[in-house]
Design a protein around this motif. Structure first.
Motif: not given
Length: 404
Positions: A253, A225, A220-223
């Motif tokens: 993060h 996710t 995924s490009d969504d961190v």
């Protein structure tokens, strides 16, 4: 004190007067409060064809001496990683030799029982990156065949490291990023490898600022996710995971991920911008370290960690903070050229005979950028012999037309 003429970004020049070196004491006992690996660079033969695409020929004496220097300050070495130009000049043939030779040298340090490393094992002293860079991405098949090729490539590299003795770091794979169709493919490959290893490993998540080919890692490009996929893998295989190295340059993060890890799984920060506060911790958790910047600031990093061992956290944090501007500069965009700054400091400090890098990467930074690296290194007390550093800097500027 010595002074010299440095270039300015506005096209002019200015006089800079060196502040002088700092005496950084080596530890008299092993470091214990934080576990730390410095990701070491490699030094080429000066007469090799150090141009893009040429096979890597290393100056083994100088390359191994640098690792002994890091060990003498009580730090572990993270070898065959991106700092050693994996995927940017260091081919698999040279990487295999690097892993084997570093394992032998680490074993010699264990046998010597030096004060800074007494009681340490080879796995404590060195961890090496296992990747898939022996694969030709252009020839990588699609679908299951591609995933099988990735798995076999990882197995080959893990076997080389395991036989040599270091701890295994499972690096992010460009080939897997290309072949994977979603999170389940990442989980299948990594879960298989973790079930097969006989000792806990470090998992490495490298962000696109370090390698754009790793976009969409973990499916995924969504961190957020991607992080859930990553955490799921770790929770399901916690006994086989010594720790995780995260290089996303996102302190928030990392703090959240650190708190979510299973008990006993370490967070080795790979954040070369925010390492002082991450290593210092938030009162509940702290990060250990597996950092490229530690290869440049290792004397200061060692003394900071010695202060943590002595219970002087404020002094330790002060020392780490004093190196932050140098770290931010060396790792400034385009971040993947940070290795040039580390090699430049090695040359300034007399650790290699010439300012060269495999694959021609010594051209990765501008004259002005490297002049600022010199200045910030001096201000952080990290020029071991200021007179030698000034002499080499002056020569570098002269041959590049500054002040001529």
């Amino acid at each position: 004190m010595t002074s010299l003429i440095l270039p300015s970004h506005d096209g002019g020049t200015r006089e800079y007067r060196l502040q002088g070196g700092t005496s950084w004491a080596r530890p008299t006992a092993p470091l214990t409060a934080r576990r730390a690996y410095a990701a070491a660079h490699v030094i080429p033969e000066v007469l090799a064809d150090n141009t893009p695409g040429a096979p890597a020929r290393l100056d083994w004496d100088a390359t191994m001496a640098y690792r002994h220097e890091l060990w003498s300050y009580g730090l572990g070495v993270a070898d065959a990683m991106d700092t050693a130009q994996r995927g940017m000049g260091l081919d698999w043939a040279a990487t295999q030799q690097l892993i084997k030779r570093t394992g032998v040298e680490a074993a010699s340090v264990v046998s010597a029982n030096n004060p800074a490393t007494a009681g340490k094992s080879v796995r404590d002293l060195v961890s090496c990156g296992a990747g898939t860079d022996q694969l030709d991405l252009d020839a990588l098949p699609t679908g299951e065949a591609g995933l099988k090729a990735v798995l076999e490539a990882y197995r080959e590299q893990i076997a080389v490291i395991s036989e040599a003795g270091p701890k295994v770091i499972i690096m992010a794979s460009r080939a897997l990023a290309k072949a994977a169709r979603g999170p389940e493919d990442y989980l299948n490959v990594y879960s298989t490898l973790l079930q097969e290893v006989d000792q806990p490993v470090i998992l490495h998540w490298l962000g696109t600022m370090f390698d754009p080919a790793l976009a969409g890692y973990w499916g995924s490009d969504d961190v957020a996710t991607a992080t859930e996929t990553f955490l799921g893998l770790i929770r399901d295989n916690a006994a086989k995971v010594d720790g995780v190295k995260v290089s996303l340059l996102d302190a928030g993060h990392e703090v959240a991920l650190r708190a979510a890890l299973p008990e006993g799984v370490r967070l080795y920060t790979g954040d070369d911008f925010n390492y002082p506060e991450l290593i210092d911790g938030d009162g509940s958790h702290h990060s250990d370290a597996l950092l490229g910047i530690f290869a440049a600031i290792y004397p200061a990093a060692s003394v900071a960690l010695q202060n943590y061992d002595a219970g002087n956290a404020a002094k330790a944090r002060e020392i780490l903070d004093s190196t932050r501007e140098l770290g931010k500069h060396i790792f400034s965009a385009p971040t993947f050229y940070y290795k040039t700054g580390i090699a430049f400091m090695s040359w300034l400090n007399g650790k290699q005979p010439g300012f060269q890098m495999v694959g021609g990467l010594h051209s990765g930074r501008s004259v002005c950028h490297l002049a600022r690296t010199f200045e910030l290194a001096d201000q952080a007390g990290l020029l071991k012999d200021p007179a030698l550093a000034a002499f080499r800097m002056s020569d570098y500027l002269r041959i590049n037309g500054v002040g001529v």
